[in-house]
Motif scaffolding. Structure first.
Motif, PDB file in Angstrom:
ATOM      1  N   THR A   1     -23.456  22.453  11.628  1.00  0.00           N
ATOM      2  CA  THR A   1     -22.889  23.297  12.673  1.00  0.00           C
ATOM      3  C   THR A   1     -21.500  23.823  12.342  1.00  0.00           C
ATOM      4  O   THR A   1     -20.925  24.583  13.120  1.00  0.00           O
ATOM      5  CB  THR A   1     -22.798  22.482  13.981  1.00  0.00           C
ATOM      6  OG1 THR A   1     -22.147  21.236  13.704  1.00  0.00           O
ATOM      7  CG2 THR A   1     -24.180  22.208  14.538  1.00  0.00           C
ATOM      8  N   ALA A   2     -20.947  23.403  11.210  1.00  0.00           N
ATOM      9  CA  ALA A   2     -19.614  23.877  10.830  1.00  0.00           C
ATOM     10  C   ALA A   2     -19.499  23.893   9.316  1.00  0.00           C
ATOM     11  O   ALA A   2     -20.046  23.024   8.633  1.00  0.00           O
ATOM     12  CB  ALA A   2     -18.538  22.972  11.429  1.00  0.00           C
ATOM     13  N   LEU A   3     -18.784  24.904   8.814  1.00  0.00           N
ATOM     14  CA  LEU A   3     -18.603  25.050   7.368  1.00  0.00           C
ATOM     15  C   LEU A   3     -17.191  25.544   7.088  1.00  0.00           C
ATOM     16  O   LEU A   3     -16.606  26.280   7.890  1.00  0.00           O
ATOM     17  CB  LEU A   3     -19.580  26.086   6.798  1.00  0.00           C
ATOM     18  CG  LEU A   3     -21.060  25.726   6.751  1.00  0.00           C
ATOM     19  CD1 LEU A   3     -21.871  26.981   6.492  1.00  0.00           C
ATOM     20  CD2 LEU A   3     -21.319  24.679   5.666  1.00  0.00           C
ATOM     21  N   ALA A   4     -16.668  25.162   5.942  1.00  0.00           N
ATOM     22  CA  ALA A   4     -15.429  25.759   5.451  1.00  0.00           C
ATOM     23  C   ALA A   4     -15.443  25.689   3.930  1.00  0.00           C
ATOM     24  O   ALA A   4     -15.926  24.710   3.348  1.00  0.00           O
ATOM     25  CB  ALA A   4     -14.208  25.019   6.001  1.00  0.00           C
ATOM     26  N   LEU A   5     -14.931  26.737   3.309  1.00  0.00           N
ATOM     27  CA  LEU A   5     -14.858  26.799   1.859  1.00  0.00           C
ATOM     28  C   LEU A   5     -13.390  26.815   1.463  1.00  0.00           C
ATOM     29  O   LEU A   5     -12.573  27.486   2.092  1.00  0.00           O
ATOM     30  CB  LEU A   5     -15.537  28.063   1.332  1.00  0.00           C
ATOM     31  CG  LEU A   5     -16.948  28.362   1.853  1.00  0.00           C
ATOM     32  CD1 LEU A   5     -17.509  29.621   1.168  1.00  0.00           C
ATOM     33  CD2 LEU A   5     -17.875  27.177   1.628  1.00  0.00           C
TER      34      LEU A   5
END
Lengths: 264, 591
Positions: free
Chosen positions: A213-217
């Motif tokens: 439900t959440a992503l960050a690169l």
């Protein structure tokens, strides 16, 4: 809310127990959209930016003096006057129930907003108001990607060149989170992490069986990604999703991850 | 004995009962009331407050996020008893109110307690220029004032949102009393006092021998076969008296009402206890908050409650916009009389279950919330439930008779209706008809659809018979009567015509034609079309024309803010001075 320290270990940040649904950083401040309104996250304390009309905030855009909040009750523009009083103007009151519930917002241009709602993607124009688009299924996330847009919906991932006309991408699982770094686009779905590089077909990138439900690169390390899941957990990969390691300090539901300098 | 004398006597009796075992800031009101000036009183309250309020977190930040109950309890205590408190108690409350993180919760009673506590604190702790939330103190005080006045404005124009809740009504009454007694602004004090009186009038109109009859936005979890439920039981006893006194009538959490300066108008107790004539009360309440999975907004709630000398029957037009909207602890109808728990209620419920039901009013992911909410409250999914709204339930009422109908899809997870019947009632079964002698009244229930008897016992919450109705198109027709009007149960049964219930069009051949008719003991003809009109003697009931209050003792038009109460020559007008053209403040909470 948790934050990584210099050693990469995550620590609880403050006493605040509000459910955090979205984080955004403008360079000068970090805003936290929560189930209990909108807050500016400062070193010493959180500062309340909502009033009695704004709660259940699902997404936020910070344009400096003006904030745009997506909430269960619609989209609102907010400002804080010099005496510290927040003012919120509501745009969605005349929409139907599903169309009011807005999970995600993206700016199309200076006058238009793209809103991902329980009633599909809608466009708001500063002078003509709301219009519907071809995507009418419940939308969980939006992303400006290259020259176009992506919408994660209950019935899969959709793409559009103009925000008005949408086509399926072939991903049919529910998509809850989208982010990108240069030409790599990553999606968090009902079936784990998906990735598409340079327009290639979508393929699995780990965490199968986890609702992501959440992503960050990372802005500085192309292979460093974070994924958050429901029912819980924060996961980290350093090899573009080939392998993931759970962050042991975080086992609550993760609905938003903020990577300074990166896209959320 | 005057009403004031009665109230003082009850207050003193409850204080004496409660004070020795108090353990909360709410209960501490009783400690002070019992012996306000004794040195050990202040020390005992200090211990209670410092150990139960604002406990410090073991995190590096050493402050804890507060809920909304404890700050309200502490601030109400501070306002009422600050002269008797010691300095350590005063300092502790001030520190927690101005430094800890305070959550406003997610229901109407939560927000009301939150804003009330914050307003009262902001008026007293004026050396804190910046409030705990980073805003100037005056800014947050203004927000609290707007929300409280906005809530009062809404309630007196379109009805209470979290209406007539047996379990939570006290959390509306107490904040209004706190504001009436302690707010700085005279207008707010007056509005709050009138609002407290209106909320207590809501109880008085449907008070029935220690309990609160009819439909409720929120009933005590699993307790709706009890005859007195939730914190309202304490306020009902305090303000109106009652047949029994026990722990439910002496709840610590309602103790601030024992020592308040506010006192309800005498007339309300007189209304509550007047059983000389049957009373028919019609009320309009605010629409439920359903914020997704449907296109249309919920419509206003319309309640009908009939109380006689020996029983009370209440039903509700819920105004829900269709599946999966189904507020989780709502009770739509029941028949009640005087008696012990489990032995004086008849109620039915379709125990509707759908994951969308939770996410229709909670913003967590629809895909996840079906596991999230029941994890803490598994009883919300129980098949033996008797509470929680069903989108497939519809009803109509005329005086002491009602028709309750269900059209449940075959693929529903619980394709049946639970009809609860007390064991101690003498039941006579004739075909599809039950005649009951409750000991105080008679009741007729005509079962519609296939029925099967079962027994249910859920800890101390439910204990009685279930008649489970299965199939597409089930329900019941119910009518109650005074026991004194008939010589025997047999005579009561004989009074019904064999054709009183007309099921010739149930279920009908197509939508809009599913109809049930019923001729009451008094000869009135009820005709109900599922998804259609409700008629009495061929005249449709015009729910859209329903008033805010319509009863012999209470009347108010919608959107006027003027409520008139009357009883035996006495009159009381509550005029909230509303501007009918002013937009309503949005109510963005669960309720």
């Amino acid at each position: 809310m948790y934050a990584a320290n210099d050693q990469g270990k995550f620590e609880r940040l403050g006493a605040y127990q509000f459910r955090v649904t979205a984080l955004t950083g403008s360079g000068t401040r970090v805003l936290a959209a929560t189930g209990s309104g909108l807050w500016e996250v400062r070193e010493d304390r959180w500062v309340q930016l909502h009033d009695e009309t704004l709660t259940e905030v699902m997404d936020v855009i910070d344009t400096g003096p003006t904030m745009i909040a997506a909430s269960a009750y619609g989209v609102a523009f907010g400002t804080v006057d010099p005496s510290g009083v927040p003012h919120w103007d509501w745009l969605s009151d005349d929409l139907n129930v599903n169309q009011r519930f807005t999970n995600a917002i993206v700016r199309l241009d200076d006058t238009r907003l793209l809103a991902g709602t329980e009633g599909g993607v809608l466009i708001h124009h500063a002078t003509t108001g709301w219009s519907t688009t071809s995507l009418t299924s419940p939308v969980r996330c939006l992303l400006r990607s290259g020259d176009g847009y992506l919408a994660g919906a209950n019935d899969g991932l959709w793409a559009s060149a103009d925000g008005q006309h949408w086509r399926p991408t072939g991903v049919t699982a529910t998509v809850y989170a989208l982010t990108a770094n240069e030409d790599v686009v990553v999606a968090g779905s009902e079936e784990g992490v998906l990735v598409s590089a340079a327009g290639s077909p979508w393929c699995a990138a780990g965490l199968p069986g986890l609702r992501v439900t959440a992503l960050a690169l990372s802005a500085t390390d192309a292979g460093l990604w974070y994924a958050g899941g429901v029912p819980g957990g924060l996961w980290r990969t350093t090899d573009h999703g080939q392998s993931w390691v759970a962050v042991p300090e975080v086992h609550i539901e993760v609905e938003s991850i903020f990577a300074p300098g990166g896209r959320q | 004995m005057s009403y004031t004398d009665e109230l003082v006597a009850r207050r003193q009796a409850i204080v004496a009962d409660m004070a020795p075992t108090v353990s909360t800031a709410f209960g501490a009101h009783a400690v002070f009331a019992a012996d306000p000036d004794a040195p050990e009183t202040a020390r005992r309250v200090e211990e209670i407050v410092t150990t139960t309020f604002g406990a410090q977190s073991d995190s590096p930040f050493a402050v804890a996020q507060m809920g909304c109950f404890d700050p309200f309890g502490a601030m109400f205590l501070y306002c009422r008893w600050q002269e008797q408190m010691n300095q350590a108690t005063r300092d502790h409350i001030q520190h927690v109110m101005t430094h800890n993180v305070h959550g406003r919760g997610n229901t109407e009673n939560h927000w009301l307690m939150h804003y009330t506590a914050q307003l009262l604190a902001a008026e007293r702790f004026t050396d804190a220029d910046t409030w705990w939330n980073g805003q100037p103190r005056e800014v947050f005080h203004a927000e609290a004032t707007r929300w409280i006045l906005g809530t009062i404005d809404r309630t007196v124009r379109i009805g209470h949102h979290e209406y007539d809740s047996t379990d939570y009504h006290g959390w509306h009454v107490l904040p209004m009393i706190a504001l009436a007694d302690h707010a700085a602004d005279a207008t707010l004090r007056q509005r709050a006092a009138d609002m407290a009186s209106l909320l207590i009038a809501d109880m008085a109109l449907e008070y029935f021998k220690g309990g609160w009859a009819g439909g409720h936005a929120r009933e005590g979890y699993r307790e709706n076969t009890h005859t007195s439920v939730g914190c309202s039981a304490a306020l009902l006893y305090l303000y109106f008296g009652g047949p029994t006194f026990g722990p439910r009538q002496a709840q610590q959490q309602m103790a601030p009402a024992l020592t308040s300066f506010y006192q309800p108008p005498d007339m309300l107790a007189a209304i509550a206890n007047d059983r000389e004539q049957p009373r028919l009360v019609k009320k309009t309440k605010a629409p439920r908050n359903i914020f997704r999975h449907v296109v249309d907004d919920a419509q206003p709630v319309r309640k009908t409650t009939y109380t006689s000398a020996s029983f009370a029957l209440g039903t509700t037009q819920l105004g829900l916009p269709g599946a999966p909207a189904g507020p989780i602890d709502l009770v739509s109808w029941d028949l009640t009389w005087e008696g012990p728990d489990h032995e004086a209620k008849i109620v039915s419920c379709h125990p509707y279950v759908d994951t969308g039901r939770f996410s229709a009013f909670l913003s967590e992911l629809p895909q996840d919330i079906g596991r999230g909410v029941p994890a803490a409250k598994p009883f919300l999914q129980f098949a033996d439930r008797l509470y929680g709204a069903s989108p497939y339930e519809q009803m109509m009422q005329h005086e002491s008779a009602a028709i309750i109908l269900y059209r449940i899809p075959a693929d529903d997870q619980h394709p049946f209706v639970n009809l609860y019947l007390p064991r101690s009632t003498t039941w006579r079964h004739q075909g599809n008809v039950l005649f009951g002698d409750t000991g105080t009244c008679y009741v007729m229930i005509h079962l519609i659809g296939c029925s099967r008897w079962d027994s249910v016992r859920d800890a101390h919450f439910i204990d009685g018979w279930f008649v489970r109705l299965r199939g597409d198109g089930v329900g019941l027709v119910i009518e109650a009567a005074e026991r004194t009007d008939y010589d025997s149960l047999a005579a009561f049964a004989d009074a019904f015509d064999s054709g009183a219930v007309d099921l010739s069009n149930w279920p009908g051949k197509k939508a809009g034609q599913h109809q049930v008719g019923y001729t009451t003991l008094a000869g009135a003809h009820l005709h109900m079309t599922y998804d259609g009109t409700h008629q009495v003697n061929e005249t449709p009931i015009d729910y859209a024309a329903w008033k805010l209050y319509d009863a012999p003792e209470a009347s108010a038009e919608m959107n006027t803010g003027v409520i008139r109460l009357a009883h035996k020559g006495e009159a009381l007008e509550l005029d909230f001075g509303v501007d009918a053209q002013r937009p309503l403040m949005p109510m963005r909470v669960i309720g």
